[in-house]
Design a protein around this motif. Structure first.
Motif, PDB file in Angstrom:
ATOM      1  N   THR A  23       0.807  -1.219   0.000  1.00 24.26           N
ATOM      2  CA  THR A  23       0.000   0.000   0.000  1.00 24.26           C
ATOM      3  C   THR A  23       0.841   1.271   0.000  1.00 24.26           C
ATOM      4  OG1 THR A  23      -0.184  -0.083   2.424  1.00 24.26           O
ATOM      5  CG2 THR A  23      -1.943  -1.132   1.138  1.00 24.26           C
ATOM      6  N   ASP A  24       2.166   1.137   0.219  1.00 22.51           N
ATOM      7  CA  ASP A  24       3.040   2.302   0.157  1.00 22.51           C
ATOM      8  C   ASP A  24       4.493   1.832   0.086  1.00 22.51           C
ATOM      9  OD1 ASP A  24       3.637   4.964  -0.048  1.00 22.51           O
ATOM     10  OD2 ASP A  24       2.999   5.508   1.978  1.00 22.51           O
ATOM     11  N   GLY A  25       5.349   2.659  -0.497  1.00 18.52           N
ATOM     12  CA  GLY A  25       6.774   2.391  -0.497  1.00 18.52           C
ATOM     13  C   GLY A  25       7.201   1.262  -1.420  1.00 18.52           C
ATOM     14  N   ALA A  26       8.400   0.706  -1.117  1.00 19.65           N
ATOM     15  CA  ALA A  26       8.969  -0.363  -1.934  1.00 19.65           C
ATOM     16  C   ALA A  26       9.858  -1.243  -1.074  1.00 19.65           C
ATOM     17  CB  ALA A  26       9.768   0.222  -3.101  1.00 19.65           C
ATOM     18  N   GLY A  27      10.088  -2.451  -1.544  1.00 22.60           N
ATOM     19  CA  GLY A  27      10.934  -3.381  -0.805  1.00 22.60           C
ATOM     20  C   GLY A  27      11.136  -4.643  -1.599  1.00 22.60           C
ATOM     21  N   GLU A  28      11.318  -5.764  -0.884  1.00 26.94           N
ATOM     22  CA  GLU A  28      11.446  -7.048  -1.570  1.00 26.94           C
ATOM     23  C   GLU A  28      10.757  -8.139  -0.773  1.00 26.94           C
ATOM     24  OE1 GLU A  28      15.691  -7.444  -2.058  1.00 26.94           O
ATOM     25  OE2 GLU A  28      15.896  -8.532  -0.159  1.00 26.94           O
ATOM     26  N   LEU A  29      10.262  -9.119  -1.500  1.00 29.89           N
ATOM     27  CA  LEU A  29       9.527 -10.250  -0.935  1.00 29.89           C
ATOM     28  C   LEU A  29      10.299 -11.525  -1.245  1.00 29.89           C
ATOM     29  CD1 LEU A  29       7.016 -11.879   0.094  1.00 29.89           C
ATOM     30  CD2 LEU A  29       6.004 -11.509  -2.176  1.00 29.89           C
ATOM     31  N   THR A  30      10.541 -12.325  -0.202  1.00 33.75           N
ATOM     32  CA  THR A  30      11.232 -13.599  -0.364  1.00 33.75           C
ATOM     33  C   THR A  30      10.340 -14.727   0.125  1.00 33.75           C
ATOM     34  OG1 THR A  30      13.399 -12.571  -0.042  1.00 33.75           O
ATOM     35  CG2 THR A  30      13.282 -14.949   0.275  1.00 33.75           C
ATOM     36  N   CYS A  31      10.207 -15.773  -0.697  1.00 33.09           N
ATOM     37  CA  CYS A  31       9.444 -16.963  -0.312  1.00 33.09           C
ATOM     38  C   CYS A  31       9.869 -18.119  -1.213  1.00 33.09           C
ATOM     39  CB  CYS A  31       7.941 -16.714  -0.444  1.00 33.09           C
ATOM     40  SG  CYS A  31       6.900 -18.063   0.159  1.00 33.09           S
ATOM     41  N   GLY A  32      10.032 -19.292  -0.621  1.00 32.13           N
ATOM     42  CA  GLY A  32      10.346 -20.482  -1.410  1.00 32.13           C
ATOM     43  C   GLY A  32      11.614 -20.378  -2.228  1.00 32.13           C
ATOM     44  N   GLY A  33      12.618 -19.692  -1.705  1.00 29.32           N
ATOM     45  CA  GLY A  33      13.878 -19.559  -2.421  1.00 29.32           C
ATOM     46  C   GLY A  33      13.868 -18.516  -3.517  1.00 29.32           C
ATOM     47  N   GLU A  34      12.786 -17.770  -3.628  1.00 25.63           N
ATOM     48  CA  GLU A  34      12.635 -16.753  -4.670  1.00 25.63           C
ATOM     49  C   GLU A  34      12.536 -15.379  -4.014  1.00 25.63           C
ATOM     50  OE1 GLU A  34       9.431 -15.877  -8.322  1.00 25.63           O
ATOM     51  OE2 GLU A  34       9.016 -17.403  -6.821  1.00 25.63           O
ATOM     52  N   THR A  35      13.182 -14.375  -4.592  1.00 23.48           N
ATOM     53  CA  THR A  35      13.089 -13.000  -4.097  1.00 23.48           C
ATOM     54  C   THR A  35      12.687 -12.087  -5.247  1.00 23.48           C
ATOM     55  OG1 THR A  35      14.757 -13.342  -2.368  1.00 23.48           O
ATOM     56  CG2 THR A  35      14.333 -11.076  -3.027  1.00 23.48           C
ATOM     57  N   VAL A  36      11.666 -11.258  -5.001  1.00 24.76           N
ATOM     58  CA  VAL A  36      11.201 -10.339  -6.041  1.00 24.76           C
ATOM     59  C   VAL A  36      11.081  -8.931  -5.447  1.00 24.76           C
ATOM     60  CG1 VAL A  36       9.937 -12.135  -7.278  1.00 24.76           C
ATOM     61  CG2 VAL A  36       8.749 -10.766  -5.556  1.00 24.76           C
ATOM     62  N   PRO A  37      11.350  -7.893  -6.267  1.00 28.77           N
ATOM     63  CA  PRO A  37      11.108  -6.518  -5.805  1.00 28.77           C
ATOM     64  C   PRO A  37       9.614  -6.241  -5.760  1.00 28.77           C
ATOM     65  CG  PRO A  37      11.787  -6.501  -8.102  1.00 28.77           C
ATOM     66  CD  PRO A  37      11.879  -7.934  -7.647  1.00 28.77           C
ATOM     67  N   VAL A  38       9.176  -5.461  -4.768  1.00 21.72           N
ATOM     68  CA  VAL A  38       7.755  -5.110  -4.640  1.00 21.72           C
ATOM     69  C   VAL A  38       7.643  -3.601  -4.448  1.00 21.72           C
ATOM     70  CG1 VAL A  38       7.158  -7.362  -3.667  1.00 21.72           C
ATOM     71  CG2 VAL A  38       7.687  -5.478  -2.120  1.00 21.72           C
ATOM     72  N   LYS A  39       6.503  -3.045  -4.902  1.00 16.74           N
ATOM     73  CA  LYS A  39       6.304  -1.605  -4.715  1.00 16.74           C
ATOM     74  C   LYS A  39       4.811  -1.293  -4.587  1.00 16.74           C
ATOM     75  CE  LYS A  39       6.368  -0.056  -9.575  1.00 16.74           C
ATOM     76  NZ  LYS A  39       6.399  -1.349 -10.272  1.00 16.74           N
ATOM     77  N   LYS A  40       4.562  -0.068  -4.171  1.00 18.79           N
ATOM     78  CA  LYS A  40       3.208   0.434  -3.934  1.00 18.79           C
ATOM     79  C   LYS A  40       2.271   0.101  -5.091  1.00 18.79           C
ATOM     80  CE  LYS A  40       0.859   4.840  -2.920  1.00 18.79           C
ATOM     81  NZ  LYS A  40       1.110   6.282  -2.668  1.00 18.79           N
ATOM     82  N   GLY A  41       1.120  -0.457  -4.737  1.00 18.52           N
ATOM     83  CA  GLY A  41       0.100  -0.775  -5.733  1.00 18.52           C
ATOM     84  C   GLY A  41       0.118  -2.205  -6.214  1.00 18.52           C
ATOM     85  N   GLU A  42       1.148  -2.996  -5.824  1.00 18.34           N
ATOM     86  CA  GLU A  42       1.261  -4.366  -6.318  1.00 18.34           C
ATOM     87  C   GLU A  42       0.594  -5.360  -5.381  1.00 18.34           C
ATOM     88  OE1 GLU A  42       5.332  -3.928  -8.979  1.00 18.34           O
ATOM     89  OE2 GLU A  42       5.470  -4.886  -7.012  1.00 18.34           O
ATOM     90  N   SER A  43       0.120  -6.464  -5.972  1.00 24.63           N
ATOM     91  CA  SER A  43      -0.607  -7.504  -5.245  1.00 24.63           C
ATOM     92  C   SER A  43       0.062  -8.852  -5.484  1.00 24.63           C
ATOM     93  CB  SER A  43      -2.061  -7.548  -5.737  1.00 24.63           C
ATOM     94  OG  SER A  43      -2.771  -8.632  -5.182  1.00 24.63           O
TER      95      SER A  43
END
Length: 301
Positions: free
Chosen positions: A258-278
Motif C-alpha cells: 500500500t506504500d513504499g517499496a521493498g522485496e519479498l522472499t518466499c520459497g527460495g525466490e526474491t522479487v522486488p515489490v512496490k506500492k500498488g502491487e498484489s
C-alpha cells in the motif's frame, strides 16, 4: 511457484478519479479509474497472472493452494480492491448470505475498508446516528433526507472500518481505500444524489430490497484481538517495514503493497515489490519475508 504476482481488473464507475494510476501505478486506460480488483476470482473482474491466465485458472490447476480453512467455502472466499472515490459513492447496503443466495444466487457481502489516503475533512457514511424505524427509513429515502440520520464518520489515513452485511454505508469524496470483502458483487443502492449513468438515465435504486436487509441502527464497536479486521472470511493486518510470516497449510496469504517499496522472499525466490502491487502466496508455501520501506496489507482466511 511460491510467489504469484497479480494484475487487476479495473472499473470506470462514474465517481472514480485518476489516483490509482498516478499514485498506485495501476496500468489502465480507463478514465475515470474507480476500482482495481487486485485479488479476485470473481467473473465480473478477475485478477490475472503474468502469463494472462486468471487467478481462478491457477486455483483450479493447483488443488489445495487455498488451504484447509477454505475447504468449507464453495468458491474463492474473498475479493480485494483499491477504490478511488474522487466523488461520493452511492449510499448502499449489502445483503446477508441467506438473503443474497435466495434473491441473487450469489453470496452476501461483509467487508472492511482501510483508508490509504484522504483529503482534509473527508468523511464517510457508516450506519445510522440513532435507531430509526423501517417507515422512517423508507420515508427519508423517498424525500431525499436520508443523510440527516446517517452516522457521518470523519476519516484519517490508517483508519479501518468493518462493515458487516446489512450496514448502510458510503465512501464519500476524496478518499482512497483498500477494501477486503466477501467474494460477491451484490449491492443495493438507496440514494445516488440524482446522478445519471453513461446511458443518460438515473442509475437504478434497489429500495425494496434495501428495506428488507438494512440494520437501522448505529454501528457497533468490534474487538479483533489486535488485527485490523477479522471474521469467518478474512483476517487482515497492516505491516510497516520488515516482517516475517508463514503461508501454512491453513490458508493462502495475500500481500498488498500500500506504500513504499521493498522485496519479498518466499520459497527460495526474491522479487522486488512496490506500492500498488498484489501478491498471492499459495498455502504451504512456507516462510516468507518482506523487507524494505514499505507498508503491506496482509490477508489470510
Amino acid at each position: 511457484m511460491a510467489i504469484v504476482k497479480l494484475t487487476p481488473s479495473c472499473k470506470d464507475y462514474l465517481w472514480g478519479g485518476s489516483r490509482l494510476r498516478t499514485d498506485f501505478g495501476v496500468q489502465s486506460s480507463l478514465d475515470p479509474l474507480a476500482e482495481a480488483w487486485v485479488l479476485s476470482c470473481h467473473p465480473d473482474g478477475p485478477s490475472y497472472l503474468p502469463d494472462g491466465s486468471t487467478l481462478a485458472d491457477y486455483v483450479a490447476a493447483h488443488p489445495g493452494c487455498l488451504g484447509t480453512d477454505c475447504e468449507k467455502f464453495e468458491q474463492f472466499p474473498i475479493l480485494t480492491k483499491f477504490i478511488d472515490a474522487k466523488n461520493n459513492l452511492s449510499i448502499q447496503v449489502h445483503p446477508s448470505n441467506e438473503y443474497a443466495l435466495k434473491n441473487e444466487h450469489q453470496y452476501g457481502k461483509t467487508e472492511m475498508w482501510y483508508v490509504l489516503d484522504c483529503e482534509p475533512g473527508a468523511f464517510l457514511y457508516y450506519g445510522f446516528d440513532h435507531e430509526v424505524s423501517k417507515e422512517e427509513f423508507a420515508e427519508r429515502i423517498k424525500n431525499n433526507t436520508l443523510t440527516e440520520v446517517l452516522n457521518a464518520a470523519p476519516v484519517h489515513k490508517g483508519d479501518c472500518f468493518f462493515i458487516p452485511s446489512g450496514t448502510l454505508h458510503a465512501i464519500c469524496k476524496g478518499i482512497v481505500v483498500a477494501e477486503v470483502q466477501q467474494n460477491s458483487n451484490v449491492t443495493y443502492r438507496v440514494y445516488d444524489y440524482g446522478r445519471v449513468g453513461a446511458d443518460g438515465k438515473p442509475r437504478a435504486l434497489h429500495v425494496e430490497k434495501a428495506l428488507d436487509v438494512t440494520l437501522r441502527t448505529p454501528p457497533v464497536k468490534h474487538d479483533f484481538g489486535g488485527h485490523l479486521a477479522r471474521c469467518e472470511y478474512f483476517t487482515v493486518d497492516a505491516k510497516n517495514g520488515d516482517f516475517d510470516g508463514v503461508a501454512d497449510e491453513k490458508s493462502f496469504v495475500s500481500l498488498l503493497i500500500t506504500d513504499g517499496a521493498g522485496e519479498l522472499t518466499c520459497g527460495g525466490e526474491t522479487v522486488p515489490v512496490k506500492k500498488g502491487e498484489s501478491y498471492f502466496l499459495p498455502a504451504n508455501s512456507g516462510a516468507y519475508t518482506v523487507k524494505g520501506q514499505c507498508q503491506t496489507l496482509v490477508t489470510v482466511v
